[in-house]
Design a protein around this motif. Structure first.
Motif, mmCIF file in Angstrom:
data_model
loop_
_atom_site.group_PDB
_atom_site.id
_atom_site.type_symbol
_atom_site.label_atom_id
_atom_site.label_comp_id
_atom_site.label_asym_id
_atom_site.label_seq_id
_atom_site.Cartn_x
_atom_site.Cartn_y
_atom_site.Cartn_z
ATOM 1 N N PHE A 240 4.789 1.037 -9.676
ATOM 2 C CA PHE A 240 4.075 -0.137 -10.207
ATOM 3 C C PHE A 240 4.250 -0.181 -11.727
ATOM 4 O O PHE A 240 4.601 -1.210 -12.307
ATOM 5 C CB PHE A 240 2.587 -0.053 -9.842
ATOM 6 C CG PHE A 240 1.765 -1.195 -10.381
ATOM 7 C CD1 PHE A 240 1.490 -2.308 -9.603
ATOM 8 C CD2 PHE A 240 1.272 -1.166 -11.688
ATOM 9 C CE1 PHE A 240 0.745 -3.371 -10.111
ATOM 10 C CE2 PHE A 240 0.532 -2.218 -12.206
ATOM 11 C CZ PHE A 240 0.267 -3.324 -11.405
ATOM 12 N N ASP A 241 4.020 0.970 -12.363
ATOM 13 C CA ASP A 241 4.118 1.032 -13.829
ATOM 14 C C ASP A 241 5.536 0.704 -14.295
ATOM 15 O O ASP A 241 5.734 -0.019 -15.277
ATOM 16 C CB ASP A 241 3.721 2.422 -14.338
ATOM 17 C CG ASP A 241 2.238 2.688 -14.137
ATOM 18 O OD1 ASP A 241 1.483 1.718 -13.934
ATOM 19 O OD2 ASP A 241 1.834 3.860 -14.165
ATOM 20 N N GLU B 198 4.262 3.771 -4.730
ATOM 21 C CA GLU B 198 3.614 4.737 -5.627
ATOM 22 C C GLU B 198 3.231 4.065 -6.942
ATOM 23 O O GLU B 198 3.931 3.167 -7.408
ATOM 24 C CB GLU B 198 4.569 5.898 -5.905
ATOM 25 C CG GLU B 198 4.824 6.770 -4.684
ATOM 26 C CD GLU B 198 5.960 7.739 -4.927
ATOM 27 O OE1 GLU B 198 6.091 8.225 -6.062
ATOM 28 O OE2 GLU B 198 6.722 7.981 -3.966
ATOM 29 N N THR B 199 2.135 4.552 -7.538
ATOM 30 C CA THR B 199 1.655 3.913 -8.776
ATOM 31 C C THR B 199 2.698 4.022 -9.900
ATOM 32 O O THR B 199 2.786 3.143 -10.753
ATOM 33 C CB THR B 199 0.326 4.527 -9.265
ATOM 34 O OG1 THR B 199 0.501 5.931 -9.364
ATOM 35 C CG2 THR B 199 -0.808 4.216 -8.310
ATOM 36 N N GLU C 127 0.809 -1.228 0.000
ATOM 37 C CA GLU C 127 0.000 0.000 0.000
ATOM 38 C C GLU C 127 0.836 1.270 0.000
ATOM 39 O O GLU C 127 0.334 2.356 -0.278
ATOM 40 C CB GLU C 127 -0.993 0.009 1.178
ATOM 41 C CG GLU C 127 -0.377 0.140 2.560
ATOM 42 C CD GLU C 127 0.084 -1.198 3.149
ATOM 43 O OE1 GLU C 127 0.216 -2.179 2.398
ATOM 44 O OE2 GLU C 127 0.332 -1.232 4.367
ATOM 45 N N LEU D 265 5.363 -5.959 -5.257
ATOM 46 C CA LEU D 265 5.137 -5.623 -6.672
ATOM 47 C C LEU D 265 6.090 -6.393 -7.579
ATOM 48 O O LEU D 265 5.705 -6.888 -8.639
ATOM 49 C CB LEU D 265 5.280 -4.116 -6.893
ATOM 50 C CG LEU D 265 4.216 -3.243 -6.226
ATOM 51 C CD1 LEU D 265 4.414 -1.783 -6.593
ATOM 52 C CD2 LEU D 265 2.812 -3.700 -6.594
#
Ligand code: NAP
Length: 256
Positions: A112-113, A108-109, A105, A159
């Motif tokens: 992830f990318d 940061e997105t 959680e 991730l």
């Protein structure tokens, strides 16, 4: 007649992330078996050093700089190899990234990318780009370097772990769809291997001591420990192996 089932004479092998660690080891193992190896990573100086060292041993090697997260560079690399060497028989999707450690959680997105782009999307695209050449040559071998983290959660690498699991399923789908072209796809899942990539883990002496005590083989792995399985999957010796997930972890998963 050559009776060596591991012989790779005449084969062209493209290995990403091959300037050091597992990729550099695999490149040398393939070259020693007669393959022409294309050694690739982001930094040209680094891959040129590896290719020059192989050439100094009398082996066939080329260096190409390519950031696998950049589509244009992937296209350029496959075009260059095809033009220069006539095609590609073996692809090792080895380059990966892991820029985050900690709870899911809190990541940061954008990270992830980045992880999915380099660890999953790039192997998918690169294999697609190699497909026409492999089809034309009557077959090929794709080796995707996953991880024990792709099979088991729990190290705080959520991730990265998720990306390596996705790579395993990509492997199985490649094997399913491309078997009819004589193309095999397999994944290798290394345990902890002593490289720069995993330095944050093995440099923690206390943690490493506890880990080593719990691994049946009683040691962490070295890049050379992955060569044998990669060579098997690349060569005629592995001609009936496809869609497989091969763990090379000194027994780590038995006890964790
Ligand atoms: P390493 O020694 O740090 O080498 C990583 C290589 O990848 C370098 O050649 C690096 O060169 C290149 N690279 C990094 N990002 C790249 C990018 N975006 N595009 C192209 N090349 C890139 O790492 P390693 O431990 O050998 O890791 C190799 C593979 O094994 C990875 O897929 C990793 O997930 C997997 N693995 C490692 C372990 C372990 O414990 N070490 C365990 C399980 C699985 P440049 O900096 O020049 O680009």
């Amino acid at each position: 007649m050559n009776n060596n089932p591991f012989d790779l004479t005449g084969k062209i092998a493209l290995i990403t992330g091959a300037s050091k660690g597992i990729g550099a080891s695999i490149a040398r193992a393939f070259a020693l078996q007669g393959a022409t190896v294309v050694v690739s990573s982001r930094q040209f100086e680094n891959v040129a050093t590896v290719a020059d060292a192989l050439k100094a041993e009398g082996l066939n090697a080329y260096a190409i700089a390519c950031h696998v997260g950049e589509l244009q560079q992937l296209n350029g690399m496959v075009g260059e190899v095809t033009q220069l060497l006539g095609g590609i028989d073996i692809l090792v999707n080895n380059a990966a990234t892991n820029p985050v450690f900690g709870p899911l959680e809190s990541a940061e997105t954008v990270l992830f990318d980045k992880i999915m782009n380099v660890n999953v999307k790039a192997p998918w695209i690169l294999a697609n780009l190699c497909l026409p050449s492999m089809k034309e040559r009557g077959g090929g071998s794709i080796i995707n370097i996953s991880s024990v983290e792709g099979l088991q959660a729990g190290m705080g690498l959520g991730l990265y772990s998720t990306s390596k699991a996705a790579l395993i399923m990509l492997t199985k789908n490649q094997a399913t769809e491309w078997g009819k072209f004589g193309i095999r796809s397999n994944a290798i899942c290394p345990g902890l291997i002593k490289t720069k990539f995993s330095a944050a883990l093995w440099q923690n002496e206390q943690w490493t001591r506890r880990l080593v005590e719990s691994i049946p083989s009683g040691r962490i792995g070295m890049p050379e420990d992955i060569e044998g399985i990669a060579l098997l999957l690349a060569s005629q010796a592995g001609s009936y192996l496809t869609g497989g997930i091969y763990v090379a972890d000194g027994g780590y998963l038995l006890t964790h």
